[in-house]
Design a protein around this motif. Structure first.
Motif, mmCIF file in Angstrom:
data_model
loop_
_atom_site.group_PDB
_atom_site.id
_atom_site.type_symbol
_atom_site.label_atom_id
_atom_site.label_comp_id
_atom_site.label_asym_id
_atom_site.label_seq_id
_atom_site.Cartn_x
_atom_site.Cartn_y
_atom_site.Cartn_z
ATOM 1 N N LEU A 29 40.168 22.441 52.485
ATOM 2 C CA LEU A 29 39.283 22.353 51.626
ATOM 3 C C LEU A 29 38.099 23.318 51.820
ATOM 4 C CD1 LEU A 29 38.710 18.618 50.218
ATOM 5 C CD2 LEU A 29 39.587 20.583 49.006
ATOM 6 N N SER A 30 37.618 23.392 53.103
ATOM 7 C CA SER A 30 36.602 24.116 53.665
ATOM 8 C C SER A 30 36.937 25.510 53.477
ATOM 9 C CB SER A 30 36.004 23.795 55.028
ATOM 10 O OG SER A 30 35.456 22.326 54.845
ATOM 11 N N ASP A 31 37.976 25.961 54.013
ATOM 12 C CA ASP A 31 38.681 27.333 53.619
ATOM 13 C C ASP A 31 38.604 27.515 52.322
ATOM 14 O OD1 ASP A 31 38.811 27.695 56.515
ATOM 15 O OD2 ASP A 31 40.866 27.142 56.558
ATOM 16 N N GLU A 32 39.035 26.851 51.434
ATOM 17 C CA GLU A 32 39.116 27.355 49.948
ATOM 18 C C GLU A 32 37.821 27.161 49.588
ATOM 19 O OE1 GLU A 32 40.128 24.534 46.235
ATOM 20 O OE2 GLU A 32 41.736 24.633 47.723
ATOM 21 N N CYS A 84 30.683 8.962 64.085
ATOM 22 C CA CYS A 84 30.455 10.599 63.969
ATOM 23 C C CYS A 84 31.206 11.128 65.178
ATOM 24 C CB CYS A 84 29.266 10.823 63.786
ATOM 25 S SG CYS A 84 27.995 10.125 62.341
ATOM 26 N N SER A 85 32.162 10.891 65.517
ATOM 27 C CA SER A 85 32.824 11.590 66.511
ATOM 28 C C SER A 85 33.646 12.535 65.817
ATOM 29 C CB SER A 85 33.761 10.705 67.546
ATOM 30 O OG SER A 85 34.471 9.871 66.973
ATOM 31 N N VAL A 86 34.430 12.093 64.733
ATOM 32 C CA VAL A 86 35.056 12.860 63.864
ATOM 33 C C VAL A 86 34.559 13.877 63.119
ATOM 34 C CG1 VAL A 86 35.274 11.495 61.474
ATOM 35 C CG2 VAL A 86 37.322 13.063 62.296
ATOM 36 N N ILE A 87 33.252 13.712 62.850
ATOM 37 C CA ILE A 87 32.271 14.944 62.302
ATOM 38 C C ILE A 87 32.194 15.832 63.176
ATOM 39 C CG2 ILE A 87 30.004 15.419 61.275
ATOM 40 C CD1 ILE A 87 30.413 12.662 60.024
ATOM 41 N N LEU A 88 31.774 15.659 64.426
ATOM 42 C CA LEU A 88 31.640 16.475 65.450
ATOM 43 C C LEU A 88 32.894 17.322 65.850
ATOM 44 C CD1 LEU A 88 29.089 14.516 67.747
ATOM 45 C CD2 LEU A 88 28.599 16.305 66.459
ATOM 46 N N PHE A 112 35.774 22.178 65.674
ATOM 47 C CA PHE A 112 37.146 22.690 65.423
ATOM 48 C C PHE A 112 36.978 23.647 64.322
ATOM 49 C CE2 PHE A 112 41.141 23.063 62.834
ATOM 50 C CZ PHE A 112 42.099 23.484 63.748
ATOM 51 N N TYR A 113 36.220 23.547 63.236
ATOM 52 C CA TYR A 113 36.422 24.571 62.072
ATOM 53 C C TYR A 113 35.296 25.977 62.545
ATOM 54 C CZ TYR A 113 35.755 26.297 57.575
ATOM 55 O OH TYR A 113 35.703 27.103 56.521
ATOM 56 N N TYR A 114 34.294 25.562 63.051
ATOM 57 C CA TYR A 114 33.330 26.875 63.337
ATOM 58 C C TYR A 114 33.717 27.606 64.754
ATOM 59 C CZ TYR A 114 30.635 25.487 59.516
ATOM 60 O OH TYR A 114 30.109 25.207 58.191
ATOM 61 N N LEU A 115 34.590 26.871 65.768
ATOM 62 C CA LEU A 115 34.790 27.545 66.795
ATOM 63 C C LEU A 115 36.442 27.865 67.196
ATOM 64 C CD1 LEU A 115 32.738 25.425 69.547
ATOM 65 C CD2 LEU A 115 32.190 27.566 68.514
ATOM 66 N N ILE A 116 37.289 27.219 66.485
ATOM 67 C CA ILE A 116 38.893 27.152 66.578
ATOM 68 C C ILE A 116 39.541 27.732 65.428
ATOM 69 C CG2 ILE A 116 40.906 26.121 67.520
ATOM 70 C CD1 ILE A 116 38.948 24.166 69.152
ATOM 71 N N ASN A 117 39.103 27.591 64.367
ATOM 72 C CA ASN A 117 39.939 27.659 63.163
ATOM 73 C C ASN A 117 40.133 29.349 62.943
ATOM 74 O OD1 ASN A 117 41.402 26.912 60.744
ATOM 75 N ND2 ASN A 117 39.505 27.139 59.566
ATOM 76 N N ASP A 118 39.140 29.967 62.949
ATOM 77 C CA ASP A 118 39.185 31.383 62.795
ATOM 78 C C ASP A 118 40.421 32.045 63.714
ATOM 79 O OD1 ASP A 118 37.802 31.457 60.341
ATOM 80 O OD2 ASP A 118 36.075 31.609 61.443
ATOM 81 N N TRP A 119 40.190 31.654 64.714
ATOM 82 C CA TRP A 119 41.110 32.213 65.952
ATOM 83 C C TRP A 119 42.257 31.668 65.643
ATOM 84 C CZ3 TRP A 119 44.301 30.333 69.594
ATOM 85 C CH2 TRP A 119 44.614 30.946 70.548
#
Length: 162
Positions: free
Chosen positions: A47-50, A81-85, A90-97
């Motif tokens: 959803l965030s990518d979309e 809030c561990s899933v939010i962190l 994941f989204y800002y550090l790993i997803n694009d790679w």
């Protein structure tokens, strides 16, 4: 008299939300049912990518997915809030790679699902370490749940990843 499709759509959505919450509560008592953390983690990433790709705004699906993840983490013993962190990491550090280096999209969905469990467990263990509490172990249940949810996610999210 004209039928109003928004009423039936909102009723379907409400029933789906009630079903998911009921399933999550039932999955605590039945050990063979996965908790759907990985599927909703992958859904939140997609959803965030979309939203980023279409320059849209976050709608109720995004916020309800995030609320479900917080609800599910509390029921399954993770720290608050561990899933939010985990999602932010994941989204800002790993997803694009991952999207640029992995071309096989079915493997990418599987990585999203497993990351939902493993990174959440890691963040939760870091919080537990800071609080000087006993940490959680990576057990076979998380791997089994990740495998089951990966198969479900491959069916649900077929064709949704770029």
């Amino acid at each position: 008299m004209q039928r109003n499709s928004t009423n039936s759509e909102s009723l379907r959505f409400s029933l789906f939300c009630i079903f998911i919450v009921g399933y999550e509560i039932f999955s605590i008592t039945a050990i063979f049912l996965p908790s759907l953390i990985g599927i909703f983690f992958a859904y939140l990433v997609m959803l965030s990518d979309e939203i980023e790709r279409t320059l849209g705004t976050k709608d109720k699906r995004w916020y309800l997915s995030l609320a479900f993840l917080v609800f599910a983490e509390q029921l399954n013993g993770f720290e608050f809030c561990s899933v939010i962190l985990a999602w932010l990491l994941f989204y800002y550090l790993i997803n694009d790679w991952l999207k640029t280096n992995i071309k096989w999209r079915k493997l990418l969905i599987t990585i999203y699902v497993f990351s939902g469990y493993i990174i959440t467990l890691g963040v939760s263990n870091i919080v537990l370490y800071v609080l000087n509490q006993p940490r959680m172990n990576l057990s076979y249940e998380y791997l089994l749940y990740g495998a089951i949810e990966s198969l479900i996610a491959l069916v649900i999210f077929r064709g949704r990843i770029l």
